[in-house]
Write an enzyme that holds these catalytic residues in place. Structure first.
Site, PDB file in Angstrom:
ATOM      1  N   PRO A 241       0.847  -1.198   0.000  1.00 52.50           N
ATOM      2  CA  PRO A 241       0.000   0.000   0.000  1.00 52.50           C
ATOM      3  C   PRO A 241       0.887   1.255   0.000  1.00 52.50           C
ATOM      4  CG  PRO A 241       0.102  -0.910   2.205  1.00 52.50           C
ATOM      5  CD  PRO A 241       0.922  -1.825   1.332  1.00 52.50           C
ATOM      6  N   ASP A 414       6.152   2.607   1.541  1.00 53.56           N
ATOM      7  CA  ASP A 414       5.223   1.583   1.987  1.00 53.56           C
ATOM      8  C   ASP A 414       4.577   2.074   3.275  1.00 53.56           C
ATOM      9  OD1 ASP A 414       3.925  -0.663   2.964  1.00 53.56           O
ATOM     10  OD2 ASP A 414       5.530  -2.063   2.436  1.00 53.56           O
ATOM     11  N   HIS A 415       3.265   2.308   3.227  1.00 56.65           N
ATOM     12  CA  HIS A 415       2.582   2.880   4.386  1.00 56.65           C
ATOM     13  C   HIS A 415       2.512   1.916   5.564  1.00 56.65           C
ATOM     14  CE1 HIS A 415       0.693   6.410   5.840  1.00 56.65           C
ATOM     15  NE2 HIS A 415       0.185   6.799   4.682  1.00 56.65           N
ATOM     16  N   ARG A 416       2.878   0.662   5.353  1.00 57.55           N
ATOM     17  CA  ARG A 416       2.882  -0.284   6.465  1.00 57.55           C
ATOM     18  C   ARG A 416       4.071  -0.068   7.391  1.00 57.55           C
ATOM     19  NH1 ARG A 416       2.807  -5.770   3.090  1.00 57.55           N
ATOM     20  NH2 ARG A 416       4.472  -4.550   2.083  1.00 57.55           N
ATOM     21  N   CYS A 418       5.710   2.892   7.985  1.00 54.98           N
ATOM     22  CA  CYS A 418       5.750   4.197   8.659  1.00 54.98           C
ATOM     23  C   CYS A 418       4.531   5.009   8.280  1.00 54.98           C
ATOM     24  CB  CYS A 418       7.024   4.962   8.310  1.00 54.98           C
ATOM     25  SG  CYS A 418       7.092   5.537   6.593  1.00 54.98           S
TER      26      CYS A 418
END
Length: 444
Positions: A241, A414-416, A418
């Protein structure tokens, strides 16, 4: 009696399951030395010369040029032993290959062991004994070839592209009978298509269904490097994501600092090397972005070293060579490594190890004359810094409107691993170092 050894296509890199034969470097009857390259293959990552771990006489080859073979499939057979090598060619085969156990294949072969040229067995000397012949599998009956012209004498065929070889093979065109229109007689796709067009007989009017199929256009196999890139980018989109933030920065001071460094002599420092040094300093400050996600364990893995990938466009397509332990290099060392890897990439000589193991990617798409981009993350990494072109723009500097050298920087992450605050802090730090390189002195 000679001992016939079968050499199978080895594992050429991480995750590679097949390779396409581009060019045979030996023929049946040739004498080969231990670690001599016998075939050039193209994998999803690179063009590789495969060395043979046996010394002796080639008794069979498996696979035609343009054909794909799975890892572990037979590649060639070699008759090993003093009787299989004529006395005059004993040195060419190497004395260590006679009467001893074959030496294992290590890596891609020793460069110093490559002979200047290969030699063919002379018919007046002792040939491979009769029992050896059954080792070579009988080839399957081939379709009747299209008669283009009388076959030319045996020898290398001036074709580089595997697609051209496959097109000719699928239609039964003898490449040796064609005269290439490319540089130095190189046979191009257009030459094969012209030969096919000249041989086609007038066909009946196509049916509507045939017209519909033809209107779909040319079909290009999604394999090799293009197929590997497509799979990796698709996987990145499926699993990661991602989000992107960007900022404009005044690069005038950075360009002035580079000019001052290069003015004192010594190896030239590239802009990419300076940006890479800024990246490693920023990753030390924001280590969340030098990480990967372990889906099986449901864990974020922060990595201790920065293996910096950089996007390089080549004739074969986009590749991402990796600079190992970039956090321990200065701009001069980074410049030299970028130059070395770029030269290998353009020559198609990067080893699979040069293209794997990256932890963060620097993408300088400004070389294509564009300002911004939202790139796809290089899976399984967690972030990519994009750099646009550096151009003169109006900019407010010290309260006055002035013409400054401005660059757009973008960070896809990658929003996972940070949140936006971390990504924004990383990008702001990079921009501050670009605008004022003295900021870097705090971390040196």
């Amino acid at each position: 009696m000679p001992q016939v050894m079968e050499f199978k296509l080895p594992d050429l890199g991480e995750g590679l399951t097949e390779a396409e034969i581009v060019r045979w470097l030996v023929a049946v009857g040739d004498v080969v030395a231990i670690d001599q390259p016998v075939v050039e293959v193209e994998t999803a990552k690179a063009m590789v010369e495969v060395p043979c771990p046996y010394g002796g006489v080639v008794t069979a080859r498996f696979g035609e040029e343009g054909e794909e073979l799975p890892v572990g499939a037979p590649l060639i057979t070699v008759a090993v032993g003093a009787q299989s090598v004529p006395a005059g060619d004993a040195e060419a085969a190497g004395a260590e290959g006679s009467g001893e156990a074959p030496r294992p294949l290590i890596g891609y072969g020793s460069d110093h062991s490559r002979p200047a040229r290969r030699r063919r067995v002379r018919p007046v000397t002792t040939a491979v004994s009769a029992p050896v012949a059954p080792v070579a599998a009988a080839p399957a009956p081939a379709p009747a070839p299209v008669a283009v012209a009388p076959a030319a004498a045996a020898g290398p065929v001036p074709v580089i592209s595997p697609l051209v070889r496959k097109l000719a093979k699928d239609h039964g065109v003898d490449l040796r009978a064609l005269h290439g229109s490319g540089p130095e007689g190189l046979i191009l796709r257009a030459d094969v298509e012209a030969a096919l067009a000249a041989l086609r007989e007038p066909a009946p009017a196509p049916s509507p269904a045939t017209v519909a199929v033809a209107a779909q256009g040319e079909r290009i196999p999604l394999k090799g490097l293009r197929g590997a890139v497509a799979e990796k980018l698709s996987r990145s989109r499926r699993e990661i994501p991602d989000a992107t933030c960007w900022v404009d920065a005044d690069a005038t001071e950075l360009m002035a600092a580079r000019a001052a460094m290069n003015a004192v002599g010594g190896p030239k420092i590239s802009v990419l090397a300076l940006l890479a040094r800024i990246c490693t300093a920023a990753l030390a400050k924001y280590p969340e972005l030098n990480s990967t996600v372990d889906l099986a364990a449901k864990e974020i893995v922060r990595l201790p070293s920065v293996h910096l990938g950089f996007a390089a466009q080549t004739e074969r397509g986009l590749v991402v060579p990796v600079v190992r332990d970039a956090q321990g290099r200065n701009p001069e060392s980074l410049s030299a490594e970028f130059a070395r890897l770029t030269e290998l990439a353009r020559a198609g000589k990067l080893a699979p190890a040069d293209l794997t193991g990256g932890t963060f990617t620097l993408n300088n798409y400004g070389v294509f004359g564009v300002d911004g981009s939202t790139p796809i993350i290089n899976h399984p990494e967690a972030a990519m810094l994009g750099v646009g072109r550096i151009i003169d723009k109006p900019w407010v500097h010290d309260g006055q409107l002035a013409v400054r050298k401005v660059v757009q920087l973008s960070l896809t992450f990658d929003h996972r691993v940070c949140d936006g605050g971390t990504a924004g802090g990383f990008l702001r730090y990079v921009a501050d170092c670009v605008e004022s390189p003295a900021v870097l002195l705090r971390s040196l």
